[in-house]
Design a protein around this motif. Structure first.
Motif, PDB file in Angstrom:
ATOM      1  N   GLN A  27       0.814  -1.210  -0.041  1.00 14.01           N
ATOM      2  CA  GLN A  27       0.012   0.067  -0.031  1.00 14.01           C
ATOM      3  C   GLN A  27       0.899   1.294   0.038  1.00 14.01           C
ATOM      4  OE1 GLN A  27      -3.348  -0.505  -0.368  1.00 14.01           O
ATOM      5  NE2 GLN A  27      -2.373  -2.543  -0.847  1.00 14.01           N
ATOM      6  N   ILE A  28       0.392   2.434  -0.397  1.00 13.44           N
ATOM      7  CA  ILE A  28       1.104   3.575  -0.369  1.00 13.44           C
ATOM      8  C   ILE A  28       0.212   4.629   0.168  1.00 13.44           C
ATOM      9  CG2 ILE A  28       2.148   3.145  -2.639  1.00 13.44           C
ATOM     10  CD1 ILE A  28       0.010   4.703  -3.912  1.00 13.44           C
ATOM     11  N   ASN A  29       0.804   5.750   0.436  1.00 14.74           N
ATOM     12  CA  ASN A  29       0.140   7.119   1.297  1.00 14.74           C
ATOM     13  C   ASN A  29      -0.773   7.491   0.254  1.00 14.74           C
ATOM     14  OD1 ASN A  29      -0.584   9.278   2.434  1.00 14.74           O
ATOM     15  ND2 ASN A  29       1.218  10.205   2.312  1.00 14.74           N
ATOM     16  N   HIS A  30      -2.314   7.590   0.423  1.00 19.92           N
ATOM     17  CA  HIS A  30      -3.032   7.937  -0.595  1.00 19.92           C
ATOM     18  C   HIS A  30      -3.004   9.539  -0.248  1.00 19.92           C
ATOM     19  CE1 HIS A  30      -5.232   8.287   3.115  1.00 19.92           C
ATOM     20  NE2 HIS A  30      -6.083   8.579   2.789  1.00 19.92           N
ATOM     21  N   GLU A  34       3.220   9.483  -4.986  1.00 14.32           N
ATOM     22  CA  GLU A  34       2.677   8.348  -5.729  1.00 14.32           C
ATOM     23  C   GLU A  34       1.275   8.128  -6.238  1.00 14.32           C
ATOM     24  OE1 GLU A  34       4.375   3.978  -5.348  1.00 14.32           O
ATOM     25  OE2 GLU A  34       4.872   5.100  -3.571  1.00 14.32           O
TER      26      GLU A  34
END
Ligand code: PLP
Length: 384
Positions: A27-30, A34
């Motif tokens: 998961q990535i920082n929403h 990115e």
């Protein structure tokens, strides 16, 4: 499970391994850069599939969520709506509007047939207060595609909003959102997009946005205005479905590689081969003529054969999964989905298993006739 299942229902559709791999990422920082890039890339791809310049709203829901979102964001309680229905999904769209307090005038056409633009025109001329028309592009329950181009022209002439459920067509059947002047187009992930269920998409015209400003139906999570304001920063107001969006980026890449025109053509050929194959076995199609869908073929049960047994044998003995009929069509038809990640050999497998199943059920046929008819369609295209 050892067997490989051939899933030929009109959604969820098979998901290519490329997409499955893309989805299983950390998961990535929403709220980070990115994500912004992911959002912008998917916006560009979605706009080309929708054939629009408008931004596309994305929700973490199945298609019905976006149907509801469209209703509550464009309408106020008491607004008059003409709900054109040719089957189960047209009925559902009407029901949502009604539940939220719109005054819904239903315009039903017989199941198995398409909506008639002239009749829609008359209904609109009779009642100047009608504000919006609800329309289904491809009615998945009957296997019929409406002529949205012609119908939306009629609706625009009468200066009404037009909301189109294109959940089982967008990305498989041509729909020119901007050129045809469609205010709202709704799509979902688990059909032609080849993604698992769980994302829905909405495009909105300028006229649609003006209606949003005035609409008073209650909403919070589904609020287009708050989504639009987050989208300016390439974000969403609430946590987005990240794995689904990773998958969407890959799906849009695959669709771009194939090209929209080739994609529509592939679906057309698969549909034609399916219909010719089924007819060659002496079975009757439920949807006739030029309105028969490019994404789902509905077939009448042959006399004396139960749909339930037919589907059970196909699934258990040949691992081919087709859908039954819905509601009052439940024991009358079965439906073959040929949309998304489907190719020629899937149709050959389908027809072959259908032949063996029918034969087991005592239906008289010549083995190979359905397959042969489909092969002839494929060969004709190859040699063209
Ligand atoms: C699949 C489908 C829907 C939405 O169904 P969900 O289960 O909510 O995704 C709506 N309309 C049509 C025409 C469909 O094919």
């Amino acid at each position: 499970m050892l067997e490989k299942e051939i899933l030929l229902i009109p959604g969820p559709t098979p998901v290519p391994p490329r997409i499955l791999r893309a989805m299983s990422k950390p998961q990535i920082n929403h709220r980070g850069p990115e994500f912004a890039q992911l959002w912008e890339e998917t916006q560009a791809g979605l706009k080309s599939i929708f054939q629009t310049k408008s931004d596309i709203m994305v929700f973490p829901s199945s298609g019905t969520g976006a149907l509801e979102a469209s209703i509550v964001n464009l309408l106020s309680p008491g607004d008059k709506v003409l709900a054109v229905s040719i089957g189960v999904f047209g009925d559902r769209f009407a029901k949502i509007a009604q539940i939220f307090g719109a005054k819904v005038q239903k315009l039903d056409f017989p199941w198995g047939e398409a909506a008639d633009g002239e009749i829609i025109k008359d209904a609109l001329k009779k009642d100047a207060k009608i504000k919006a028309v609800l329309l289904t592009h491809n009615e998945t329950s009957t296997g019929v595609t409406n002529d949205v181009k012609a119908i939306s022209e009629v609706i625009r002439e009468q200066d009404k909003l037009v909301l189109v459920d294109a959940i089982s067509s967008l990305g498989a059947i041509d729909l020119k959102t901007d050129l045809w002047g469609i205010d709202v187009v709704i799509a979902g992930s688990q059909k032609a997009f080849m993604l698992p269920p769980g994302l829905s998409f909405v495009s909105l015209s300028k006229k649609g946005w003006l209606a949003v400003e005035k609409a008073k139906m209650p909403k919070f999570y589904w609020d287009f205005v708050s989504l639009k304001s987050s989208m300016k920063k390439s974000q969403t107001p609430y946590t987005p479905a990240l794995p689904q969006l990773f998958g969407l980026r890959e799906s849009l890449q695959i669709l771009k590689e194939e090209g929209l025109k080739n994609n529509f053509k592939r679906h057309k050929i698969l549909a034609s081969a399916t219909r010719q194959g089924v007819k060659a076995l002496g079975l009757e199609l439920f949807a006739q003529g030029r309105f028969a869908s490019q994404t789902v073929t509905s077939v009448k049960a042959p006399p004396g054969i139960e749909i339930k047994s037919l589907r059970k044998i196909m699934r258990e003995k040949y691992q081919v999964v087709v859908a039954g009929g819905q509601q009052r069509l439940s024991d009358k038809i079965f439906r073959i989905g040929h949309l998304g990640w489907v190719d020629k050999l899937d149709i050959i497998s389908l027809l072959s298993s259908l032949e063996m199943t029918l034969s087991e059920l005592g239906y008289s046929l010549k083995l190979g006739e359905g397959v042969k008819a489909a092969e002839e369609v494929f060969l004709k295209v190859r040699d063209a």
